[in-house]
Motif scaffolding. Structure first.
Motif, PDB file in Angstrom:
ATOM      1  N   LEU A 289      13.712 -22.117   1.047  1.00 33.08           N
ATOM      2  CA  LEU A 289      14.046 -20.855   1.661  1.00 33.08           C
ATOM      3  C   LEU A 289      12.699 -20.092   1.564  1.00 33.08           C
ATOM      4  O   LEU A 289      12.307 -19.857   0.428  1.00 33.08           O
ATOM      5  N   ARG A 290      12.368 -19.621   2.700  1.00 32.89           N
ATOM      6  CA  ARG A 290      11.191 -18.541   2.769  1.00 32.89           C
ATOM      7  C   ARG A 290      11.759 -17.106   3.220  1.00 32.89           C
ATOM      8  O   ARG A 290      12.246 -17.133   4.289  1.00 32.89           O
ATOM      9  N   ARG A 291      11.806 -16.263   2.373  1.00 25.24           N
ATOM     10  CA  ARG A 291      12.308 -14.869   2.756  1.00 25.24           C
ATOM     11  C   ARG A 291      11.366 -14.032   3.309  1.00 25.24           C
ATOM     12  O   ARG A 291      10.135 -14.368   3.560  1.00 25.24           O
ATOM     13  N   SER A 292      11.813 -12.830   4.026  1.00 28.19           N
ATOM     14  CA  SER A 292      11.141 -11.993   4.969  1.00 28.19           C
ATOM     15  C   SER A 292      10.163 -11.340   3.942  1.00 28.19           C
ATOM     16  O   SER A 292      10.332 -11.145   2.921  1.00 28.19           O
ATOM     17  N   ALA A 293       8.965 -11.410   4.466  1.00 25.25           N
ATOM     18  CA  ALA A 293       7.769 -10.434   3.597  1.00 25.25           C
ATOM     19  C   ALA A 293       8.319  -9.084   3.321  1.00 25.25           C
ATOM     20  O   ALA A 293       8.591  -8.443   4.176  1.00 25.25           O
ATOM     21  N   ILE A 294       8.107  -8.684   2.157  1.00 21.98           N
ATOM     22  CA  ILE A 294       7.947  -7.381   1.535  1.00 21.98           C
ATOM     23  C   ILE A 294       7.109  -7.006   0.503  1.00 21.98           C
ATOM     24  O   ILE A 294       6.502  -7.920  -0.088  1.00 21.98           O
ATOM     25  N   GLY A 295       6.333  -5.922   0.530  1.00 22.42           N
ATOM     26  CA  GLY A 295       5.300  -5.184  -0.244  1.00 22.42           C
ATOM     27  C   GLY A 295       5.667  -4.080  -0.471  1.00 22.42           C
ATOM     28  O   GLY A 295       5.926  -3.056   0.515  1.00 22.42           O
ATOM     29  N   VAL A 296       5.119  -3.691  -1.547  1.00 26.59           N
ATOM     30  CA  VAL A 296       5.394  -2.114  -2.265  1.00 26.59           C
ATOM     31  C   VAL A 296       4.247  -1.885  -3.041  1.00 26.59           C
ATOM     32  O   VAL A 296       3.591  -2.760  -3.705  1.00 26.59           O
ATOM     33  N   VAL A 297       3.667  -0.883  -2.742  1.00 22.36           N
ATOM     34  CA  VAL A 297       2.488  -0.289  -3.614  1.00 22.36           C
ATOM     35  C   VAL A 297       3.146   1.057  -4.350  1.00 22.36           C
ATOM     36  O   VAL A 297       3.516   1.899  -3.492  1.00 22.36           O
TER      37      VAL A 297
END
Length: 484
Positions: free
Chosen positions: A346-354
């Motif tokens: 399972l590869r999830r949707s990309a998500i990033g937070v600064v």
């Protein structure tokens, strides 16, 4: 005493990816060992996401005191910041988080834990220091990464530091030059500024954080520059130690176009991280490497070009984030344990937070990726936080959101945004992206009032209007997205 072991799976590294790989492999085969050459305790817990958030939390409290006048709460301009207490609390809580990780490691059977520096002898053999030889049917590389900066800065000695060093301070310094306005540089630079440290942040190429959307980038730069010194296209003339060696002297062209020397206690290098591959004697295998010397791996299986060797986490240099490391470790460990049966994980949707203020969020495909994929022919919706109701009530009405959609299918493709509560909005958008939702379907979801998420609805409405008024050519066009 020299000894030789024969195992089904050997995991090199005991960080987030290594622990995940070990647990997954053990579900498939009992004969697994985990090798660690340094300290137990993940990068996140020891020198990454957790201690940095503790510093940011202290900075946010200080900033709230300073910005309360508009609410009728007086501030005399002289609140005291106790750097020693801040760092003491940070290290105490950091050690608590690390302790939980170590407890998990200690729960692993002792015979499965090997300590020492691992290096490849061949594709099935690992040497640990000079004492232990491990013959492994399958191997998972999960050695993590380390901060990287130009070798020329080594002349600064102990005055050049990385984020690891910040969390060992007993007291806050008076001044710091931060090189690299990426995730680490932004978070630490702003936090130190709000805690009374004289900070200047220097960058190259006009980039800030992970942003690639030019409009969101421009907005973020202007907001940050209004609070602390930020030059994303710095013209640095020299970096030297002071004559007595007690400080760093950064001579540069300042934002007014004048030559200036900034004298500071430390140079904080936040210029990127390097996968810990170079000490593994990887040349003794046939693993194909990319131009950076990092093993090339299938992102769905984490299998390298050598079928019995897998890689996971920051060592793979794919997406250096904790949740990605855990997912990659699980995939690599599962496939190593069940080899030769290999399955896509399972590869999830990309998500990033600064975790700056305002926060930065990225979800799905970035503006840069979509520009390359669709040659610029994708729909964009936009919302400014300046007049967004809930944000204005809280006096946090700064920032810009841009959301992207596919013409014809109306599919939500991704987003880049800079504003309050981005950590929460990022999750909503990531869930929608992973469910392959269309923009109209997203607009059918409930939105409460008054909340910051109403600004997301505004952006999605703008995107929906753009999708409905597609102006692509009627004839077949290879540069257009489906449906146009």
């Amino acid at each position: 005493m020299k000894k030789t072991l024969t195992v089904d799976v050997a995991i090199i590294g005991s960080g987030t990816a290594g622990l995940s790989a070990y647990r997954a492999a053990k579900l498939k085969t009992p004969n697994v060992v985990m090798i660690e050459g340094g300290q137990y305790g993940t990068t996140c817990a020891r020198v990454g996401c957790m201690p940095s958030k503790l510093l940011i939390a202290a900075a946010e409290r200080a900033h709230q005191v300073e910005t309360s006048e508009k609410f009728g709460i007086s501030y005399n301009g002289e609140h005291q910041i106790d750097g020693r207490q801040i760092m003491g609390h940070l290290k105490s809580e950091r050690d608590r988080f690390v302790g939980f990780v170590i407890e998990g490691v200690n729960a692993i059977p002792e015979q499965d834990r090997l300590v020492g520096h691992a290096r490849f002898v061949d594709q099935h053999t690992i040497k640990i220091d000079d004492d232990i030889t491990v013959n492994a049917e399958r191997i998972v590389i999960a050695t993590g990464s380390r901060p990287s900066y130009p070798p020329a800065w080594n002349k600064l000695g102990s005055k050049v530091i990385v984020n690891d060093d910040v969390f060992e301070w007993d007291e806050l310094p008076k001044s710091v030059a931060v090189f690299g306005p990426g995730v680490i540089g932004l978070e630490l630079g702003q936090a130190l500024h709000r805690l009374g440290v004289d900070v200047r942040v220097f960058g190259m190429g006009g980039k800030v954080g992970p942003l690639s959307d030019p409009k969101v980038t421009e907005c973020a730069i202007e907001v940050f520059k209004s609070e602390f010194y930020l030059d994303v296209n710095a013209d640095v003339k020299s970096i030297e130690l002071s004559e007595d060696g007690s400080a760093v002297e950064v001579t540069h062209i300042n934002l007014n176009g004048e030559v200036e020397t900034f004298t500071c206690d430390y140079l904080l290098a936040a210029t990127g991280r390097r996968p810990n591959i170079d000490t593994l004697d990887i040349q003794n295998t046939d693993i194909a490497l990319d131009e950076r010397g990092v093993p090339i791996a299938n992102p769905s299986t984490m299998q390298t070009s050598v079928p019995n060797i897998f890689i996971a986490g920051d060592a793979s240099n794919q997406l250096p984030l904790l949740h990605e490391a855990a997912d990659q470790g699980f995939i690599a460990g599962t496939n190593a344990g069940s080899f030769p049966d290999i399955e896509s994980g399972l590869r999830r949707s990309a998500i990033g937070v600064v975790f700056s203020d305002p926060q930065i969020g990225t979800v799905g495909q970035t503006h840069h990726q979509l520009t390359n994929q669709y040659h610029g022919n994708f729909a964009v919706g936009e919302m400014s936080y300046v007049s967004q109701g809930r944000s204005r009530v809280m006096q946090q009405n700064k920032g810009l959101m841009r959301v992207y959609g596919e013409f014809g299918s109306n599919k939500f493709l991704g987003a880049e945004f800079f504003g309050p509560a981005s950590e929460h909005i990022a999750h909503l958008l990531a869930w929608a992206h992973q469910q392959n939702m269309t923009v109209p379907e997203m607009l059918d979801m409930p939105f409460y009032h008054p909340v910051i998420e109403e600004g997301l609805r505004t952006a999605l409405r703008d995107l929906n209007e753009t999708l409905r008024s597609c102006n692509c050519p009627k004839e077949d066009c290879s540069n257009c997205t489906p449906g146009c």
